[in-house]
Design a protein around this motif. Sequence first.
Motif, PDB file in Angstrom:
ATOM      1  N   LEU A  92       5.438   0.779   4.547  1.00  0.00           N
ATOM      2  CA  LEU A  92       5.073   1.168   3.189  1.00  0.00           C
ATOM      3  C   LEU A  92       5.202  -0.018   2.248  1.00  0.00           C
ATOM      4  O   LEU A  92       6.251  -0.659   2.181  1.00  0.00           O
ATOM      5  CB  LEU A  92       5.983   2.295   2.707  1.00  0.00           C
ATOM      6  CG  LEU A  92       5.947   3.563   3.534  1.00  0.00           C
ATOM      7  CD1 LEU A  92       7.203   4.376   3.310  1.00  0.00           C
ATOM      8  CD2 LEU A  92       4.730   4.372   3.190  1.00  0.00           C
ATOM      9  N   THR A  93       4.131  -0.280   1.503  1.00  0.00           N
ATOM     10  CA  THR A  93       4.149  -1.283   0.448  1.00  0.00           C
ATOM     11  C   THR A  93       3.761  -0.590  -0.856  1.00  0.00           C
ATOM     12  O   THR A  93       3.592   0.628  -0.886  1.00  0.00           O
ATOM     13  CB  THR A  93       3.173  -2.436   0.754  1.00  0.00           C
ATOM     14  OG1 THR A  93       1.844  -1.918   0.814  1.00  0.00           O
ATOM     15  CG2 THR A  93       3.524  -3.115   2.070  1.00  0.00           C
ATOM     16  N   ASP A 114       0.982  -0.366  -2.438  1.00  0.00           N
ATOM     17  CA  ASP A 114      -0.326   0.283  -2.528  1.00  0.00           C
ATOM     18  C   ASP A 114      -0.954   0.647  -1.184  1.00  0.00           C
ATOM     19  O   ASP A 114      -2.118   1.021  -1.124  1.00  0.00           O
ATOM     20  CB  ASP A 114      -1.290  -0.605  -3.298  1.00  0.00           C
ATOM     21  CG  ASP A 114      -1.476  -1.960  -2.640  1.00  0.00           C
ATOM     22  OD1 ASP A 114      -0.755  -2.266  -1.677  1.00  0.00           O
ATOM     23  OD2 ASP A 114      -2.349  -2.714  -3.086  1.00  0.00           O
ATOM     24  N   ALA A 115      -0.204   0.528  -0.108  1.00  0.00           N
ATOM     25  CA  ALA A 115      -0.799   0.812   1.196  1.00  0.00           C
ATOM     26  C   ALA A 115       0.228   1.347   2.182  1.00  0.00           C
ATOM     27  O   ALA A 115       1.432   1.155   2.028  1.00  0.00           O
ATOM     28  CB  ALA A 115      -1.441  -0.448   1.766  1.00  0.00           C
ATOM     29  N   LEU A 116      -0.297   1.994   3.183  1.00  0.00           N
ATOM     30  CA  LEU A 116       0.493   2.478   4.307  1.00  0.00           C
ATOM     31  C   LEU A 116      -0.158   1.922   5.559  1.00  0.00           C
ATOM     32  O   LEU A 116      -1.325   2.201   5.835  1.00  0.00           O
ATOM     33  CB  LEU A 116       0.500   4.008   4.355  1.00  0.00           C
ATOM     34  CG  LEU A 116       1.037   4.653   5.625  1.00  0.00           C
ATOM     35  CD1 LEU A 116       2.516   4.344   5.797  1.00  0.00           C
ATOM     36  CD2 LEU A 116       0.803   6.145   5.594  1.00  0.00           C
ATOM     37  N   ALA A 117       0.584   1.111   6.294  1.00  0.00           N
ATOM     38  CA  ALA A 117       0.089   0.562   7.554  1.00  0.00           C
ATOM     39  C   ALA A 117       0.804   1.282   8.682  1.00  0.00           C
ATOM     40  O   ALA A 117       2.024   1.467   8.647  1.00  0.00           O
ATOM     41  CB  ALA A 117       0.340  -0.937   7.627  1.00  0.00           C
ATOM     42  N   LEU A 118       0.045   1.719   9.666  1.00  0.00           N
ATOM     43  CA  LEU A 118       0.595   2.408  10.831  1.00  0.00           C
ATOM     44  C   LEU A 118       0.410   1.523  12.039  1.00  0.00           C
ATOM     45  O   LEU A 118      -0.625   0.877  12.193  1.00  0.00           O
ATOM     46  CB  LEU A 118      -0.149   3.731  11.064  1.00  0.00           C
ATOM     47  CG  LEU A 118      -0.026   4.715   9.929  1.00  0.00           C
ATOM     48  CD1 LEU A 118      -1.394   5.101   9.439  1.00  0.00           C
ATOM     49  CD2 LEU A 118       0.739   5.902  10.397  1.00  0.00           C
ATOM     50  N   SER A 119       1.407   1.503  12.907  1.00  0.00           N
ATOM     51  CA  SER A 119       1.287   0.742  14.146  1.00  0.00           C
ATOM     52  C   SER A 119       2.007   1.474  15.260  1.00  0.00           C
ATOM     53  O   SER A 119       2.981   2.184  15.030  1.00  0.00           O
ATOM     54  CB  SER A 119       1.839  -0.680  13.981  1.00  0.00           C
ATOM     55  OG  SER A 119       3.218  -0.640  13.696  1.00  0.00           O
ATOM     56  N   ALA A 120       1.500   1.300  16.470  1.00  0.00           N
ATOM     57  CA  ALA A 120       2.113   1.911  17.645  1.00  0.00           C
ATOM     58  C   ALA A 120       1.854   0.998  18.830  1.00  0.00           C
ATOM     59  O   ALA A 120       0.889   0.241  18.845  1.00  0.00           O
ATOM     60  CB  ALA A 120       1.535   3.298  17.904  1.00  0.00           C
ATOM     61  N   ALA A 157      -1.981  -0.304  18.712  1.00  0.00           N
ATOM     62  CA  ALA A 157      -2.969   0.103  17.723  1.00  0.00           C
ATOM     63  C   ALA A 157      -2.391  -0.120  16.336  1.00  0.00           C
ATOM     64  O   ALA A 157      -1.176  -0.018  16.130  1.00  0.00           O
ATOM     65  CB  ALA A 157      -3.332   1.569  17.909  1.00  0.00           C
ATOM     66  N   ARG A 158      -3.265  -0.423  15.408  1.00  0.00           N
ATOM     67  CA  ARG A 158      -2.879  -0.627  14.005  1.00  0.00           C
ATOM     68  C   ARG A 158      -3.949  -0.024  13.118  1.00  0.00           C
ATOM     69  O   ARG A 158      -5.124  -0.071  13.439  1.00  0.00           O
ATOM     70  CB  ARG A 158      -2.735  -2.105  13.670  1.00  0.00           C
ATOM     71  CG  ARG A 158      -1.642  -2.805  14.433  1.00  0.00           C
ATOM     72  CD  ARG A 158      -1.483  -4.251  13.961  1.00  0.00           C
ATOM     73  NE  ARG A 158      -0.556  -4.968  14.786  1.00  0.00           N
ATOM     74  CZ  ARG A 158       0.768  -4.849  14.726  1.00  0.00           C
ATOM     75  NH1 ARG A 158       1.307  -4.042  13.860  1.00  0.00           N
ATOM     76  NH2 ARG A 158       1.555  -5.537  15.521  1.00  0.00           N
ATOM     77  N   ASP A 159      -3.522   0.531  11.980  1.00  0.00           N
ATOM     78  CA  ASP A 159      -4.450   1.082  11.004  1.00  0.00           C
ATOM     79  C   ASP A 159      -3.789   0.973   9.641  1.00  0.00           C
ATOM     80  O   ASP A 159      -2.562   0.930   9.546  1.00  0.00           O
ATOM     81  CB  ASP A 159      -4.769   2.537  11.328  1.00  0.00           C
ATOM     82  CG  ASP A 159      -6.033   3.032  10.636  1.00  0.00           C
ATOM     83  OD1 ASP A 159      -6.706   2.227   9.953  1.00  0.00           O
ATOM     84  OD2 ASP A 159      -6.358   4.218  10.797  1.00  0.00           O
ATOM     85  N   GLN A 160      -4.603   0.913   8.605  1.00  0.00           N
ATOM     86  CA  GLN A 160      -4.067   0.822   7.255  1.00  0.00           C
ATOM     87  C   GLN A 160      -4.871   1.729   6.346  1.00  0.00           C
ATOM     88  O   GLN A 160      -6.088   1.792   6.452  1.00  0.00           O
ATOM     89  CB  GLN A 160      -4.117  -0.613   6.727  1.00  0.00           C
ATOM     90  CG  GLN A 160      -3.464  -0.761   5.370  1.00  0.00           C
ATOM     91  CD  GLN A 160      -3.227  -2.204   4.989  1.00  0.00           C
ATOM     92  OE1 GLN A 160      -3.147  -3.070   5.834  1.00  0.00           O
ATOM     93  NE2 GLN A 160      -3.112  -2.449   3.710  1.00  0.00           N
ATOM     94  N   VAL A 161      -4.177   2.460   5.479  1.00  0.00           N
ATOM     95  CA  VAL A 161      -4.817   3.341   4.519  1.00  0.00           C
ATOM     96  C   VAL A 161      -4.242   3.069   3.139  1.00  0.00           C
ATOM     97  O   VAL A 161      -3.099   2.623   2.998  1.00  0.00           O
ATOM     98  CB  VAL A 161      -4.621   4.831   4.881  1.00  0.00           C
ATOM     99  CG1 VAL A 161      -5.322   5.179   6.174  1.00  0.00           C
ATOM    100  CG2 VAL A 161      -3.164   5.192   4.961  1.00  0.00           C
ATOM    101  N   THR A 162      -5.053   3.327   2.129  1.00  0.00           N
ATOM    102  CA  THR A 162      -4.577   3.213   0.761  1.00  0.00           C
ATOM    103  C   THR A 162      -3.624   4.361   0.497  1.00  0.00           C
ATOM    104  O   THR A 162      -3.888   5.493   0.886  1.00  0.00           O
ATOM    105  CB  THR A 162      -5.752   3.270  -0.224  1.00  0.00           C
ATOM    106  OG1 THR A 162      -6.664   2.230   0.101  1.00  0.00           O
ATOM    107  CG2 THR A 162      -5.283   3.109  -1.651  1.00  0.00           C
ATOM    108  N   THR A 187       2.539   4.999  -3.472  1.00  0.00           N
ATOM    109  CA  THR A 187       3.961   5.009  -3.136  1.00  0.00           C
ATOM    110  C   THR A 187       4.756   5.105  -4.430  1.00  0.00           C
ATOM    111  O   THR A 187       5.179   4.114  -4.997  1.00  0.00           O
ATOM    112  CB  THR A 187       4.347   3.744  -2.337  1.00  0.00           C
ATOM    113  OG1 THR A 187       3.898   2.598  -3.059  1.00  0.00           O
ATOM    114  CG2 THR A 187       3.714   3.758  -0.967  1.00  0.00           C
ATOM    115  N   ASP A 188       4.918   6.323  -4.888  1.00  0.00           N
ATOM    116  CA  ASP A 188       5.674   6.571  -6.109  1.00  0.00           C
ATOM    117  C   ASP A 188       7.123   6.147  -5.918  1.00  0.00           C
ATOM    118  O   ASP A 188       7.731   6.422  -4.887  1.00  0.00           O
ATOM    119  CB  ASP A 188       5.648   8.060  -6.474  1.00  0.00           C
ATOM    120  CG  ASP A 188       4.249   8.564  -6.751  1.00  0.00           C
ATOM    121  OD1 ASP A 188       3.391   7.743  -7.110  1.00  0.00           O
ATOM    122  OD2 ASP A 188       4.016   9.767  -6.600  1.00  0.00           O
ATOM    123  N   LEU A 189       7.635   5.468  -6.887  1.00  0.00           N
ATOM    124  CA  LEU A 189       9.042   5.098  -6.932  1.00  0.00           C
ATOM    125  C   LEU A 189       9.499   4.162  -5.823  1.00  0.00           C
ATOM    126  O   LEU A 189      10.678   4.095  -5.520  1.00  0.00           O
ATOM    127  CB  LEU A 189       9.931   6.349  -6.941  1.00  0.00           C
ATOM    128  CG  LEU A 189       9.631   7.372  -8.038  1.00  0.00           C
ATOM    129  CD1 LEU A 189      10.502   8.605  -7.855  1.00  0.00           C
ATOM    130  CD2 LEU A 189       9.816   6.782  -9.418  1.00  0.00           C
TER     131      LEU A 189
END
Length: 103
Positions: free
Chosen positions: A15-16, A18-24, A32-37, A40-42
């Motif tokens: 978690l950053t 403005d984005a969420l990056a997923l990896s496995a 595998a890797r993926d990133q979505v907008t 991230t409140d607070l």
Amino acid sequence: MALVAERGHPVKLHLTDDALALSAGSADDASARDQVTATTDLLTGAPVTIAFNPGYLLDGVMALKTDRIRLQIVNPVKPALRVPTDADPTALRYLIMPIRQSG
């Protein structure tokens, strides 16, 4: 992502602001890797990385009746809570334990 995660590897959420990056997976095996907008409140301080058992994470996501998810994360070693979104205020709360990461 699900194909790699089924091999017993945790799914990591990075978690950053403005984005969420997923990896496995791992470098030695399939990965595998993926990133979505994401909003991230607070989120204060450094980015957060938390890992979950893919089956348990998928159970919590599949229970949704909406295309949005809201997770409350205190830190990477404490349980995360999937809470109802504004689009689905009647959804059940779902507690998910993280997997401790080495290093």
